[in-house]
Design a protein around this motif. Sequence first.
Motif, PDB file in Angstrom:
ATOM      1  N   GLY A 150       0.204  -4.352  -6.707  1.00 48.23           N
ATOM      2  CA  GLY A 150      -0.464  -4.217  -5.423  1.00 48.23           C
ATOM      3  C   GLY A 150      -0.802  -5.574  -4.827  1.00 48.23           C
ATOM      4  O   GLY A 150      -0.270  -6.599  -5.249  1.00 48.23           O
ATOM      5  N   ILE A 151      -1.706  -5.565  -3.859  1.00 47.16           N
ATOM      6  CA  ILE A 151      -1.904  -6.799  -3.082  1.00 47.16           C
ATOM      7  C   ILE A 151      -2.524  -7.925  -3.894  1.00 47.16           C
ATOM      8  O   ILE A 151      -2.381  -9.073  -3.542  1.00 47.16           O
ATOM      9  N   HIS A 170      -2.240   2.211 -12.274  1.00 50.89           N
ATOM     10  CA  HIS A 170      -1.230   1.789 -11.307  1.00 50.89           C
ATOM     11  C   HIS A 170      -1.552   2.337  -9.923  1.00 50.89           C
ATOM     12  O   HIS A 170      -1.488   1.635  -8.924  1.00 50.89           O
ATOM     13  N   SER A 171      -1.912   3.596  -9.868  1.00 51.41           N
ATOM     14  CA  SER A 171      -2.152   4.151  -8.539  1.00 51.41           C
ATOM     15  C   SER A 171      -3.425   3.547  -7.937  1.00 51.41           C
ATOM     16  O   SER A 171      -3.475   3.297  -6.736  1.00 51.41           O
ATOM     17  N   TYR A 197      -0.683   5.388 -15.453  1.00 48.46           N
ATOM     18  CA  TYR A 197      -0.420   5.881 -14.096  1.00 48.46           C
ATOM     19  C   TYR A 197      -1.663   5.832 -13.220  1.00 48.46           C
ATOM     20  O   TYR A 197      -1.591   5.562 -12.021  1.00 48.46           O
ATOM     21  N   GLN A 241       1.920   8.909  -2.614  1.00 49.73           N
ATOM     22  CA  GLN A 241       1.192   9.855  -3.446  1.00 49.73           C
ATOM     23  C   GLN A 241       0.428  10.878  -2.622  1.00 49.73           C
ATOM     24  O   GLN A 241       0.351  12.053  -2.963  1.00 49.73           O
ATOM     25  N   GLN A 242      -0.154  10.388  -1.536  1.00 50.10           N
ATOM     26  CA  GLN A 242      -0.890  11.293  -0.656  1.00 50.10           C
ATOM     27  C   GLN A 242       0.045  12.344  -0.051  1.00 50.10           C
ATOM     28  O   GLN A 242      -0.315  13.501   0.077  1.00 50.10           O
ATOM     29  N   HIS A 258      -2.950   0.390  -6.071  1.00 50.67           N
ATOM     30  CA  HIS A 258      -2.344   0.517  -4.742  1.00 50.67           C
ATOM     31  C   HIS A 258      -3.202   1.361  -3.813  1.00 50.67           C
ATOM     32  O   HIS A 258      -2.722   1.839  -2.792  1.00 50.67           O
ATOM     33  N   ASP A 259      -4.445   1.590  -4.206  1.00 48.44           N
ATOM     34  CA  ASP A 259      -5.266   2.519  -3.445  1.00 48.44           C
ATOM     35  C   ASP A 259      -6.164   1.771  -2.469  1.00 48.44           C
ATOM     36  O   ASP A 259      -7.024   0.998  -2.887  1.00 48.44           O
ATOM     37  N   PRO A 260      -5.960   1.982  -1.165  1.00 45.84           N
ATOM     38  CA  PRO A 260      -6.763   1.228  -0.193  1.00 45.84           C
ATOM     39  C   PRO A 260      -8.217   1.690  -0.144  1.00 45.84           C
ATOM     40  O   PRO A 260      -9.018   1.104   0.585  1.00 45.84           O
ATOM     41  N   TRP A 265       0.820  -1.213   0.000  1.00 43.88           N
ATOM     42  CA  TRP A 265       0.000   0.000   0.000  1.00 43.88           C
ATOM     43  C   TRP A 265       0.853   1.261   0.000  1.00 43.88           C
ATOM     44  O   TRP A 265       0.347   2.360  -0.144  1.00 43.88           O
ATOM     45  N   PRO A 292       2.899   2.873  -1.955  1.00 46.72           N
ATOM     46  CA  PRO A 292       2.847   3.872  -3.030  1.00 46.72           C
ATOM     47  C   PRO A 292       1.656   4.817  -2.898  1.00 46.72           C
ATOM     48  O   PRO A 292       1.744   5.994  -3.256  1.00 46.72           O
ATOM     49  N   PHE A 293       0.552   4.314  -2.365  1.00 49.72           N
ATOM     50  CA  PHE A 293      -0.614   5.178  -2.167  1.00 49.72           C
ATOM     51  C   PHE A 293      -0.286   6.294  -1.181  1.00 49.72           C
ATOM     52  O   PHE A 293      -0.570   7.469  -1.427  1.00 49.72           O
ATOM     53  N   ARG A 303       7.168  12.428 -13.202  1.00 53.80           N
ATOM     54  CA  ARG A 303       6.933  10.992 -13.200  1.00 53.80           C
ATOM     55  C   ARG A 303       8.038  10.284 -13.928  1.00 53.80           C
ATOM     56  O   ARG A 303       8.483  10.721 -14.933  1.00 53.80           O
TER      57      ARG A 303
END
Lengths: 467, 415
Positions: B357-358, B47-48, B44, A408-409, B51-53, A402, A404-405, A467
């Motif tokens: 990601g997971i 990809h993001s 992008y 970004q935040q 990985h976004d919960p 997680w 990378p999230f 990027r």
Amino acid sequence: MTAAGTHDGALERLKREGRIVVVGASLAGLRAAETMREKGFAGSLTLIGDEPYEPYDRPPLSKQVLLGNAVADHTALPRRRAIDADWRLGVPATGLDMAARRVKLGNGDEVEYDRLLIATGVRARPWPNPEEGALKGVFVLRTRDDAEGLQRALAAGPRRVLVIGAGFTGSEIASACRERGLDVTVAERGDAPLVGALGGVIGAVAAEMHRENGVDLRTGVMVTSLEGDPSGRVRAAHLSDGSTIEAEVVVVSLGAQRNTEWLAGSGLGAGPRGIACDAGCRAFDIRGIVTDDIYVAGDVARSPHALFGYQFLSLEHWGNAVAQADTAAHNMLSESADRRPHLWVPAFWSSQFGVNIKSVGVPPMGTEILITQGSLAERRFAAAYGYQGRLIAAVTFDNCRWLPFYEQQIEATAPFPPEFSTVDRRPDGAKPLPADFPDPSVPTHGPTITLSGYSPADRKMTFTPGR
Amino acid sequence: MTQALLREIIDYANRANPYPLYEELRKTPVSHDGDGPYVVSTYYEIHSLLHDPRISSDAKNLKATGDDLLGDQSDEEGTTLPPSFLKLDPPDHDRLRRMTNRPFGPPHAPHRVHDMRDELGGLVTGLIDGIVETGQLDRIDLVDQFAYPFPVSVICRLLGIPREDEPRFHVWAETLAASLDPDPDADPTQRGQGSMDARMELGMYLAGLIEERRKNPGDDMLSQLATADGPDGAMTTMEALSTSALLLIAGHETTVNLITNGMLTLLRHPEALERLRNDPDLAVPIVEELLRYEPPVQLLPQRTTLSDIEVAGVTIPKGASVWLMLAAGNRDPKRFENPDRFDPDRKDIQHLGLGSGIHSCFGAPLARQEAQLALSELARRLENPRLLEDPPQYRQNSVLRGPRHLPIACDGIRP
Ligand SMILES: Cc1cc2nc3c(=O)[nH]c(=O)nc-3n(C[C@H](O)[C@H](O)[C@H](O)COP(=O)(O)OP(=O)(O)OC[C@H]3O[C@@H](n4cnc5c(N)ncnc54)[C@H](O)[C@@H]3O)c2cc1C
């Protein structure tokens, strides 16, 4: 028209036949050299390193090497490309003449440069009492030779190992000892392991990890002296609480000192906190004026970060060394308008007691912490750090996918506490807690990041990373 | 507009080459209209989100679906088997995936995939020898004669499923894979019933095997899943069932396409095939590039938002259905230079072909090894291979995309 169009062609000449010298032949030095060749630098390239070895990787030293799963001399860094360099290994740089553009070497040689990159890193902080520190069985861990010696001492099966300091390296060493079935005591001045780097909330989790894995963890104590036997071997340590610990091996893991002494008197802005440079890796001189031809990268550098209020950050992080080296190399071969800032978001990993720990951002800046996913009790979680209403850092234990999230935040200066719901949010994460970092005025070896000062520039600038 | 474009992508008529449609789709990184899903097509952004919960893989979080393009996607839930970890969020996802990984990969089983190498090599040799034995080199169906039986044998051996039972679950696997296909023209109730029956039958079959392995454990993964007792405890029977069903189906339906798409691409790029023939090590970068260029899983139609999320200037509201167009992201010119070029020498190749990601592909190490071996052996042994139909006939499925048959001919087969 000259080659460079509007310019006088000096840069083209530098690229063609210039002399670039890199002091510090390790991770940052090597990666910078590779980037310079990649960018078409065809001149002479000299790499100066005081260690006798070609560049090798340090993170495995406190992990696989101590476990005996890798041999210290097999951690050479993979080469990304040939760099055709003049290697001066096993000889330190001892001085710098900025006016004459010359580096002096320990063997009396002098090397001239048109551009200089300083990547001399840090060294392990030694035990403050040199006599005690010289006892047989007392180690630090920074170099290949250190790791080699320590791994041999561990392989001999000492009755007890004492690790002084429970930062990342100390914790990793303790973990390796336990994995080898050795009895180990860890003495830490702070209230918990990792407390300087990650704060008290996470430190408590780390303490549990130590204890559950059979480490004899002593916190809130200092080792006051080491005692040797008549043959000059260490045999015991005395603690500030009056106790004595008998140990055959002692590992001093008290953080690092920056390798800047060789620059004393040179006029460069170099001192115990590192070498200050601008965001483009150009070193400052002691007058606070930025140099044109001297660049810095890696653990020894101290540079302002736009995302963190232009605070000067010193980062002892592998990824930082690589990214900063790349930026420095690029800028060394670019016109000013083409130069890039080093905007890397700090990131770090560690592995101990079977747990994979990763962080992004600058946790010690955080005043609050929120467990956003998973749970502390399970030691599988993501936690966000808040500073003045914004997300400033995050750490994961066995949950790194997680990350990378959160990165970004952080880049987007997201608010804290976060306004969203996530998968795996638990009661743990109902509300923020104080992050509980030690009072910065109390000395501790803990943090791998030091923060100091900030520029008066517009702090509201929005930052959009490339990027 | 999106709806129409999506329809076209799903339309079988465009199966052979959906890439121009993906290009069109990428013009709007996050597109949406009406009741349909939010479709994300640029690298992008995908990809993001991976990985976004704030994104869930659990269909329970989907708001009332309305009559969107998907038809009724819930057909696999609430039946005989609980959802596999593919369709769960943490912590359940993490626990099941971790437990499944124990007998499969590092740190507890670091050698498992590697140690299968000789066995895989034997299977490949056997299948190619089998082609020689038919004596028919002027028309070989690379799918039926090679690309299908190979991974199926591998997954059977890995799980410890008797090879002779394979024809039975071939049918179940096909039905279940088809249920992933968001074909708007299929009758949802009929399809739902079919996949329910298939799941039921597969579940019963596996339950029998697992029961047997509990009593008589062997070295296979099924035994290990059935008897596991690590720090996470044991799997329930239902969990072991849905996990093994997942592995079985994934083993059937994805590597087949990777190998087939791979051979098709190589036959269209003879210079790459020639290089591979002379240098089997090239299989490593070739397979990576294939995973970018022709990914076996083209899109993930199974995510929902837990919060409002802003992506590329669009706010995807809480409870929305999100489709991640992996294959479109893999050819995003903002991420890859010359994205429509098949380039085995590509250096910077962090593709989305195995997700990220997971939920990134659990079987990735095995799939890579299988495809590398298969392609390098085919390249080495087939003399002057050529395509007999281009494009070949594709499977119906737009999610798990690949040729149904790949007829080729060759002049001979080297020993
Ligand atoms: C045991 C250990 C474990 C680590 N684990 C992790 C980890 O898990 N994750 C992570 O992110 N980071 C980790 N790190 C940190 C990471 O290794 C460093 O950030 C990285 O090595 C920095 O690279 P550098 O090139 O800047 O400095 P260094 O690697 O320190 O290199 C500097 C070089 O310059 C030489 N030198 C010094 N002075 C002179 C001189 N006057 N003349 C010539 N040469 C000189 C030094 O001897 C050295 O070879 C670890 C470090 C250690 C020691």
